[in-house]
Enzyme design. Structure first.
Site, PDB file in Angstrom:
ATOM      1  N   CYS A 195      44.335  39.057  33.184  1.00 58.69           N
ATOM      2  CA  CYS A 195      43.141  38.199  33.159  1.00 58.69           C
ATOM      3  C   CYS A 195      43.518  36.708  33.080  1.00 58.69           C
ATOM      4  O   CYS A 195      44.087  36.243  32.082  1.00 58.69           O
ATOM      5  CB  CYS A 195      42.301  38.584  31.940  1.00 58.69           C
ATOM      6  SG  CYS A 195      40.948  37.460  31.592  1.00 58.69           S
ATOM      7  N   CYS A 255      38.093  42.262  22.684  1.00 59.35           N
ATOM      8  CA  CYS A 255      38.372  42.269  21.240  1.00 59.35           C
ATOM      9  C   CYS A 255      39.845  42.568  21.004  1.00 59.35           C
ATOM     10  O   CYS A 255      40.425  43.381  21.708  1.00 59.35           O
ATOM     11  CB  CYS A 255      37.629  43.340  20.477  1.00 59.35           C
ATOM     12  SG  CYS A 255      36.068  43.886  21.068  1.00 59.35           S
ATOM     13  N   CYS A 310      32.190  39.540  35.203  1.00 58.19           N
ATOM     14  CA  CYS A 310      33.385  40.273  34.794  1.00 58.19           C
ATOM     15  C   CYS A 310      32.936  41.673  34.392  1.00 58.19           C
ATOM     16  O   CYS A 310      32.038  41.816  33.567  1.00 58.19           O
ATOM     17  CB  CYS A 310      34.074  39.595  33.617  1.00 58.19           C
ATOM     18  SG  CYS A 310      35.473  40.576  33.013  1.00 58.19           S
TER      19      CYS A 310
END
Ligand SMILES: O=P(O)(O)OC[C@H]1O[C@H](OP(=O)(O)OP(=O)(O)O)[C@H](O)[C@@H]1O
Ligand SMILES: NC(=O)CC[C@H](N)C(=O)O
Ligand code: SF4
Ligand SMILES: [Mg+2]
Length: 479
Positions: free
Chosen positions: A252, A18, A400
């Site tokens: 990431c 988020c 993940c």
């Protein structure tokens, strides 16, 4: 490359970190946070909130909806202050309930604090247990709240020292923003799994998970927050300190593949440019067959890679699938039923373009296979002669544990199926994925500046120990 000539077969079947946003020292802080959250809406659609500092008092407005709807009845003049933080949520720990919508707001006799968090705390379960033993009664089921209790443990003041000590107890991937009556803090985990950038709007400091939020409000990019860095902003000054030494960077890779907006820059690399290069590398590794007529992308996030694939192959790029813009991201949906419904409502073939053609269909990723399975059939039903699928990232074979919604082996189609089997399951005439080397080549523009990527979901090499995450019941989060 594995090539297959499959028959249709039945199968079983992503969301992400988020975003946070904060602004310090602007008379329209609430309104600007609202616009900033709009630019970040693609990262989560379950809930949104803003906490604003109105002359030292922290006031919150939150809801379980898209940013636009949560704030549709809000009179910004009534909620105006000079400092604010905001968040849009995609749950990674804890249910999709209003109590978990951020920023979380905490009051004590001495001071209040608002907390917004991206990512996932791997040792959340253990820390919760310890806190409960010490008498804390937690109000939410998300991992975010833990930091507030750790900071305030033993009646400590909220300051750089208590925040640094608390952050050092966390294992995982995180970006935090904290707002108090007189300060704003921002911190990034020591591996820098995600990004957090600093911008300026006039004299006001702005912090955001993605640089597209700066463009939205007219702020200019200053620099990225470093892994292990704690930023403190008060009055007109920004101060940097370290709460931990920087570990080897593990940004990431899925940020570039899927999560971020194409107009954002991550670690100084433009997301669209890297996706386009992924498409080019893919065309070199797994070229189009000699009879291919056109290249199409699966809207939205694969369009850049499809353009790159077409350019490298010398084939025309066509708009073979269109997207209904009123349906959100399907990977970022809380359940499989909703994801399937989402794909059905969202994407439609352009018959006049694909009929009678041998089509190269490019998508950025296959996670559960929901999208490609449906789309290949849709394109064939619309008259395509052949559909060759090329995926601009390696197969996702591992969960993940850092905050992207791919948390179990069972849900990942590539865990238990070869490329050939997947081709058969989705009904493709051929299928190939980009290699990990190709992906890195596309993202890393200068090897000497490369600080390192996380590719754990593709390679199984986890940069942060996941033992606690594997055994944590909090890992299992939603319906
Ligand atoms: O294999 P799956 O489980 O279907 O997941 C992969 C798909 O999900 C994402 O699209 P999504 O619709 O979420 O967003 P987008 O509109 O940005 O492409 C991604 O771009 C792939 O198309
Ligand atoms: N996607 C996220 O970064 C979620 C933050 C936090 N773990 C939550 O579930 O609310
Ligand atoms: S495991 Fe995959 S999705 Fe998770 S942080 Fe690493 S690269 Fe991103
Ligand atoms: Mg997609």
């Amino acid at each position: 490359m594995e090539r297959c000539n499959p028959k249709l077969a039945e199968i079983q079947r992503i969301s992400g970190e988020c975003p946070v946003f904060g602004i310090w020292g602007h008379e329209k802080a609430t309104e600007l946070t609202y616009y900033g959250l709009h630019a970040l809406q693609h990262r989560g659609q379950e809930g949104a909130g803003i906490v604003v500092n109105v002359e030292g008092e922290l006031k919150a407005h939150k809801g379980l909806d898209l940013v636009n709807d949560v704030f549709k009845d809000v009179e910004f003049d009534q909620l105006q202050g000079h400092h604010a933080i905001g968040h849009v949520r995609y749950a990674t720990q804890g249910q999709t309930g209003i109590e978990n919508v951020q920023p979380l707001l905490f009051h004590s006799q001495t001071e209040s604090m608002a907390l917004a968090h991206s990512g996932k705390i791997i040792n959340a379960y253990e820390l919760r247990g310890q806190l409960e033993k010490q008498g804390s009664i937690l109000q939410t089921s998300s991992d975010t709240e833990i930091l507030a209790h750790l900071i305030k443990r033993d009646g400590q003041e909220i300051n750089e020292k208590s925040i640094s000590n608390a952050l050092n107890e966390l294992h995982g991937a995180y970006a935090y923003m904290i707002l108090t009556k007189d300060k704003m803090y921002a911190a990034l985990d020591p591996h820098g799994i995600f990004t957090l950038s600093i911008g300026l709007l006039g004299d006001a400091y702005v912090i955001a998970s993605e640089t597209c939020a700066f463009d939205q409000i007219g702020a200019t990019f200053v620099r990225d927050i470093l892994p292990g860095e704690l930023i403190t902003i008060e009055e007109r000054a920004l101060k940097s300190s370290r709460f931990a030494k920087q570990e080897k960077r593990a940004l990431c890779a899925m940020e570039y593949v899927y999560l971020s907006r194409p107009d954002s820059n991550e670690n100084d690399v433009n997301v669209h440019a890297s996706r386009k290069q992924m498409g080019k590398e893919l065309a070199k590794e797994a070229p189009a067959p000699f009879n291919a007529d056109i290249v199409i992308g699966v809207p939205d996030s694969s369009i850049s890679a499809a353009i790159g694939f077409a350019e490298e192959s010398g084939l025309p790029y066509e708009m073979g699938i269109i997207k209904n813009r009123y349906v959100g991201r399907t990977f970022i949906k809380p359940s499989q039923d909703l994801r399937e419904q989402g794909v059905k409502m969202k994407l439609s073939p352009v018959r006049g373009i694909i009929e009678g053609k041998s089509v190269m269909m490019i998508d950025d990723s296959i996670v559960r296979g929901t999208t490609s399975k449906r789309i290949v059939h849709m394109v064939k039903d619309a008259g395509a002669k052949e559909v060759h699928v090329r995926i601009a990232s390696p197969p996702i074979e591992h969960p993940c544990y850092y905050g992207i919604d791919m948390s179990t082996y069972e849900e990942l189609i590539a865990t238990n199926h070869s490329t050939c089997e997947i081709a058969e399951m989705i009904g493709a005439d051929s299928l190939a994925f980009l290699s990990e080397a190709g992906l890195e080549k596309a993202i890393v523009k200068d090897k000497s500046l490369n600080q390192g990527l996380c590719t754990a979901c593709m390679s199984g090499r986890y940069p942060i120990d996941i033992k606690e995450g594997k055994k944590s019941p909090l890992c299992v989060i939603k319906d």
